[in-house]
Write a protein that holds these residues in place. Structure first.
Motif, PDB file in Angstrom:
ATOM      1  N   PRO A  34      59.016  12.277  61.239  1.00  0.00           N
ATOM      2  CA  PRO A  34      58.664  10.866  61.065  1.00  0.00           C
ATOM      3  C   PRO A  34      58.281  10.228  62.396  1.00  0.00           C
ATOM      4  CG  PRO A  34      61.037  11.166  60.928  1.00  0.00           C
ATOM      5  CD  PRO A  34      60.443  12.536  60.946  1.00  0.00           C
ATOM      6  N   ILE A  35      57.342   9.301  62.343  1.00  0.00           N
ATOM      7  CA  ILE A  35      56.900   8.596  63.550  1.00  0.00           C
ATOM      8  C   ILE A  35      57.907   7.503  63.893  1.00  0.00           C
ATOM      9  CG2 ILE A  35      55.108   7.123  64.540  1.00  0.00           C
ATOM     10  CD1 ILE A  35      53.084   8.566  62.806  1.00  0.00           C
ATOM     11  N   GLU A  36      58.405   7.533  65.107  1.00  0.00           N
ATOM     12  CA  GLU A  36      59.328   6.502  65.553  1.00  0.00           C
ATOM     13  C   GLU A  36      58.545   5.371  66.213  1.00  0.00           C
ATOM     14  OE1 GLU A  36      62.705   7.825  67.653  1.00  0.00           O
ATOM     15  OE2 GLU A  36      62.994   9.615  66.428  1.00  0.00           O
ATOM     16  N   SER A  86      53.104   9.967  58.716  1.00  0.00           N
ATOM     17  CA  SER A  86      52.809   8.544  58.879  1.00  0.00           C
ATOM     18  C   SER A  86      53.740   7.740  57.992  1.00  0.00           C
ATOM     19  CB  SER A  86      51.355   8.259  58.500  1.00  0.00           C
ATOM     20  OG  SER A  86      51.144   8.544  57.136  1.00  0.00           O
ATOM     21  N   PRO A  87      54.060   6.502  58.369  1.00  0.00           N
ATOM     22  CA  PRO A  87      54.985   5.684  57.572  1.00  0.00           C
ATOM     23  C   PRO A  87      54.560   5.557  56.124  1.00  0.00           C
ATOM     24  CG  PRO A  87      54.569   4.654  59.698  1.00  0.00           C
ATOM     25  CD  PRO A  87      53.627   5.818  59.593  1.00  0.00           C
ATOM     26  N   SER A  88      53.244   5.432  55.857  1.00  0.00           N
ATOM     27  CA  SER A  88      52.766   5.272  54.486  1.00  0.00           C
ATOM     28  C   SER A  88      53.008   6.526  53.660  1.00  0.00           C
ATOM     29  CB  SER A  88      51.275   4.931  54.480  1.00  0.00           C
ATOM     30  OG  SER A  88      50.529   5.936  55.152  1.00  0.00           O
ATOM     31  N   SER A  89      52.690   7.703  54.261  1.00  0.00           N
ATOM     32  CA  SER A  89      52.900   8.953  53.528  1.00  0.00           C
ATOM     33  C   SER A  89      54.373   9.236  53.343  1.00  0.00           C
ATOM     34  CB  SER A  89      52.235  10.120  54.272  1.00  0.00           C
ATOM     35  OG  SER A  89      52.832  10.323  55.536  1.00  0.00           O
ATOM     36  N   ASP A  90      55.196   8.833  54.339  1.00  0.00           N
ATOM     37  CA  ASP A  90      56.639   9.014  54.236  1.00  0.00           C
ATOM     38  C   ASP A  90      57.172   8.200  53.067  1.00  0.00           C
ATOM     39  OD1 ASP A  90      59.165   9.911  54.901  1.00  0.00           O
ATOM     40  OD2 ASP A  90      59.551   8.248  56.270  1.00  0.00           O
TER      41      ASP A  90
END
Length: 295
Positions: free
Chosen positions: A106-108, A263-267
């Motif tokens: 995940p992107i921090e 990416s936050p959206s895909s996560d």
């Protein structure tokens, strides 16, 4: 005489490369098997040609750094009821998971300005492990000693953190960790704020911090005997990994394996899909239960 001098310089260079590879190997073992860190402490370098405040590679380092206590490697006892095959299998699983850079992370979030540039200092970690990244530096892709499969060592990278003082056991002071241009290989330097004229240097991030830990232990402070250099520098933090991968020329580091990101959206979509799947599963289970009641 010239040939002898050239041969000497070549041997010294090869020794420094071997020491750097050894330090990296110890880092990998320490991160994969935390239970053996104490045994590895006697194997970390504190006199590798760059392991003292002096710039003179030919000078003996023993007067400038506390030598670690040499201990024989101990073989940990097997836990009752646990076979050696089971322990090996568990370790292989941990190692395989750790080495899999293709596993997306995940992107921090990182603080950026309106133009998308990172705002420094970049703060990572929490509490006693909080580290301030002051500068990311620039990437040197050749020679390949400036990166490994897991880390890139950007020249000019600089971070700061609070840690127990080597001068005053009751105080904590600011330590500045840097990566310098050493020509054939990077030089890792750490300077304590209360000892500005005595920087510590080594050919690896773990090696330079090992010197400091040795002194702190000799002063009677209960610090860990071996620390991961990338962790002490802040380089192991995922936000820092991503920021370094975004630097110019990162793709030219041939040995380095790029970390992939979610990416936050895909996560969010993945989590929603998991929840929906769980709900559908619960609904089908209830339907089966009801069908049994009717029969």
């Amino acid at each position: 005489m010239q040939e002898l001098l050239k041969s000497y310089q070549d041997i010294k260079y090869r020794l420094r490369l071997a020491q750097a590879e050894n330090d990296h190997f110890l880092d990998m073992i320490s991160e994969t098997f935390p239970e053996v860190r104490d045994d590895l402490s006697s194997s970390s370098d504190s006199a590798d040609g760059l392991g003292a405040p002096s710039d003179d590679d030919d000078k003996d380092d023993d007067d400038n750094a506390v030598s670690p206590t040499r201990r024989p490697h101990k073989r940990s006892d097997m836990s009752p009821g646990v076979s050696s095959d089971t322990r090996v299998t568990k370790r292989r699983r941990r190692q395989g998971k750790r080495d899999d850079r293709s596993d997306p992370k995940p992107i921090e979030p990182i603080k950026r300005d309106s133009s998308g540039n990172i705002i420094f200092p970049m703060v990572v970690g929490r509490g006693m492990d909080e580290i301030h990244i002051q500068a990311l530096g620039r990437i040197v892709w050749t020679p390949d000693s400036y990166h490994t499969s897991r880390y890139i060592w950007p020249v000019g990278f600089r971070s700061t953190r609070m840690y127990p003082s080597m001068r005053d056991n009751r105080a904590r002071c600011l330590y500045t960790s840097e990566i310098l241009d050493g020509g054939d290989m990077p030089v890792f330097q750490v300077t304590a704020d209360d000892m500005p004229g005595e920087p510590f240097r080594a050919s690896s991030s773990s090696g330079v911090w090992k010197q400091i830990l040795d002194i702190l232990m000799a002063n009677g402070l209960g610090v860990k005997t071996h620390a991961s250099g990338p962790q002490m520098y802040g380089l192991s933090h995922l936000a820092v990994t991503k920021a370094i991968q975004e630097l110019d020329n990162a793709g030219k580091c041939k040995k380095y394996i790029m970390q992939r990101w979610i990416s936050p959206s895909s996560d969010t979509r993945i989590k929603e899909a998991s929840v929906d799947g769980a709900h559908e599963s619960d609904a089908s289970d209830k339907a089966v239960d009801r069908s049994h009641l009717h029969t």
